[in-house]
Design a protein around this motif. Structure first.
Motif, PDB file in Angstrom:
ATOM      1  N   UNK A 101       0.895  -1.107   0.005  1.00 43.59           N
ATOM      2  CA  UNK A 101      -0.034  -0.059  -0.103  1.00 43.59           C
ATOM      3  C   UNK A 101       0.972   1.237   0.059  1.00 43.59           C
ATOM      4  N   UNK A 102       0.735   2.237  -1.004  1.00 42.40           N
ATOM      5  CA  UNK A 102       1.524   3.380  -0.947  1.00 42.40           C
ATOM      6  C   UNK A 102       0.867   4.206   0.062  1.00 42.40           C
ATOM      7  N   UNK A 103       1.855   5.433   0.557  1.00 39.41           N
ATOM      8  CA  UNK A 103       1.394   6.551   1.353  1.00 39.41           C
ATOM      9  C   UNK A 103       0.125   7.208   0.756  1.00 39.41           C
ATOM     10  N   UNK A 104      -0.378   7.895   1.957  1.00 43.44           N
ATOM     11  CA  UNK A 104      -1.843   8.880   1.577  1.00 43.44           C
ATOM     12  C   UNK A 104      -1.226   9.871   0.394  1.00 43.44           C
TER      13      UNK A 104
ATOM     14  N   UNK B 296      -6.726   0.718  -6.800  1.00 47.27           N
ATOM     15  CA  UNK B 296      -7.341   1.286  -5.523  1.00 47.27           C
ATOM     16  C   UNK B 296      -8.432   0.324  -5.082  1.00 47.27           C
ATOM     17  N   UNK B 297      -8.376   0.057  -3.743  1.00 48.62           N
ATOM     18  CA  UNK B 297      -9.165  -0.719  -2.689  1.00 48.62           C
ATOM     19  C   UNK B 297     -10.049   0.046  -2.188  1.00 48.62           C
ATOM     20  N   UNK B 298     -11.367   0.106  -2.321  1.00 46.51           N
ATOM     21  CA  UNK B 298     -12.310   0.962  -1.636  1.00 46.51           C
ATOM     22  C   UNK B 298     -12.315   0.873   0.004  1.00 46.51           C
ATOM     23  N   UNK B 299     -11.972   1.794   0.458  1.00 46.62           N
ATOM     24  CA  UNK B 299     -12.038   1.848   2.252  1.00 46.62           C
ATOM     25  C   UNK B 299     -10.737   1.411   2.429  1.00 46.62           C
ATOM     26  N   UNK B 300      -9.605   1.134   1.680  1.00 42.56           N
ATOM     27  CA  UNK B 300      -8.403   0.783   2.197  1.00 42.56           C
ATOM     28  C   UNK B 300      -7.055   1.313   1.679  1.00 42.56           C
TER      29      UNK B 300
ATOM     30  N   UNK C 227       0.207  -1.104  -5.097  1.00 46.58           N
ATOM     31  CA  UNK C 227       1.149  -1.620  -6.110  1.00 46.58           C
ATOM     32  C   UNK C 227       0.396  -2.885  -6.901  1.00 46.58           C
ATOM     33  N   UNK C 228      -0.202  -2.662  -7.979  1.00 44.20           N
ATOM     34  CA  UNK C 228      -0.891  -3.926  -8.463  1.00 44.20           C
ATOM     35  C   UNK C 228      -0.446  -5.380  -8.637  1.00 44.20           C
ATOM     36  N   UNK C 229      -1.331  -6.224  -8.265  1.00 48.04           N
ATOM     37  CA  UNK C 229      -0.715  -7.739  -8.342  1.00 48.04           C
ATOM     38  C   UNK C 229      -1.071  -8.179  -9.829  1.00 48.04           C
ATOM     39  N   UNK C 230      -0.103  -9.089 -10.159  1.00 41.25           N
ATOM     40  CA  UNK C 230      -0.505  -9.498 -11.569  1.00 41.25           C
ATOM     41  C   UNK C 230      -1.573 -10.434 -11.623  1.00 41.25           C
TER      42      UNK C 230
END
Length: 218
Positions: free
Chosen positions: A12-15, A45-49, A53-56
């Protein structure tokens, strides 16, 4: 940071607030940069999370002939048209350098277009081509139908590599495609090659899912 491996797949990248301060840019600029990476499939993007960085994704190899939007629309008895949103010569991004096999210092022509069938918006497209390939063509020749212009100048279209995924429409894309924000979108990323093996086009297209579907025979 992703290229350097500081942020790895699944991280997860920083805000936005933290990143805007770190890179000394406005929140608006940072948000647009993140959205560009989301559109290219580098971030998700994960809503609410948060943003990661995208998974394959699981991929299935599919084969089909390369057909331009113009040809595809005409084949269904509809009238194709386009509205150019931006059209400029620019320095390529890292992903554009990689996809188009460009050398450092090369320039690209990047154009954003809304594509229509019978006046109805079907997709929003960001197309990048090596500038030296199209420098001698007029803007109308390129925006109307790049494929036909190339073929008219004895450059033959070869294979394409395509990745298709699903996403939700951002506010900007929803406005362009006359959809509600959060509507379903089909995202296509494509690298198209000439018959001599040169990649000449890197396209990121977002289709209104209720107006377009992919059909391939295997």
């Amino acid at each position: 940071m992703i290229e350097a491996g500081k942020w790895r797949v699944g991280d997860r990248i920083p805000s936005e607030r933290v990143l805007a301060l770190e890179f000394d840019v406005s929140r608006m600029t940072l948000r647009q940069a993140v959205q560009t990476l989301v559109d290219e499939g580098i971030l998700e993007r994960h809503v609410g999370s948060g943003t990661y960085v995208s998974r394959q994704r699981v991929q299935e190899k599919m084969s089909s002939g390369v057909t331009s939007f113009t040809e595809l629309t005409e084949a269904q008895g509809k009238v194709p048209s386009s509205k150019t949103v931006t059209y400029k010569v620019a320095t390529p991004s890292l992903s554009e350098l990689e996809k188009l096999h460009l050398k450092e210092g090369a320039k690209v022509l990047r154009m954003e277009r809304i594509r229509y069938a019978d006046g109805r918006p079907i997709c929003f497209e960001v197309a990048t081509v090596p500038y030296d390939l199209v420098a001698n063509y007029g803007r109308e020749e390129i925006t109307a139908s790049l494929y036909r212009t190339l073929e008219a100048n004895d450059l033959q279209i070869g294979k394409a590599q395509q990745t298709i995924s699903a996403m939700l429409a951002s506010e900007r894309i929803a406005e362009y495609l006359e959809l509600k924000r959060g509507a379903a979108i089909l995202r296509l990323r494509q690298v198209t090659f000439l018959t001599d093996g040169r990649p000449f086009e890197y396209v990121r297209t977002q289709y209104a899912a209720n107006r377009f579907e992919f059909y391939l025979e295997k």
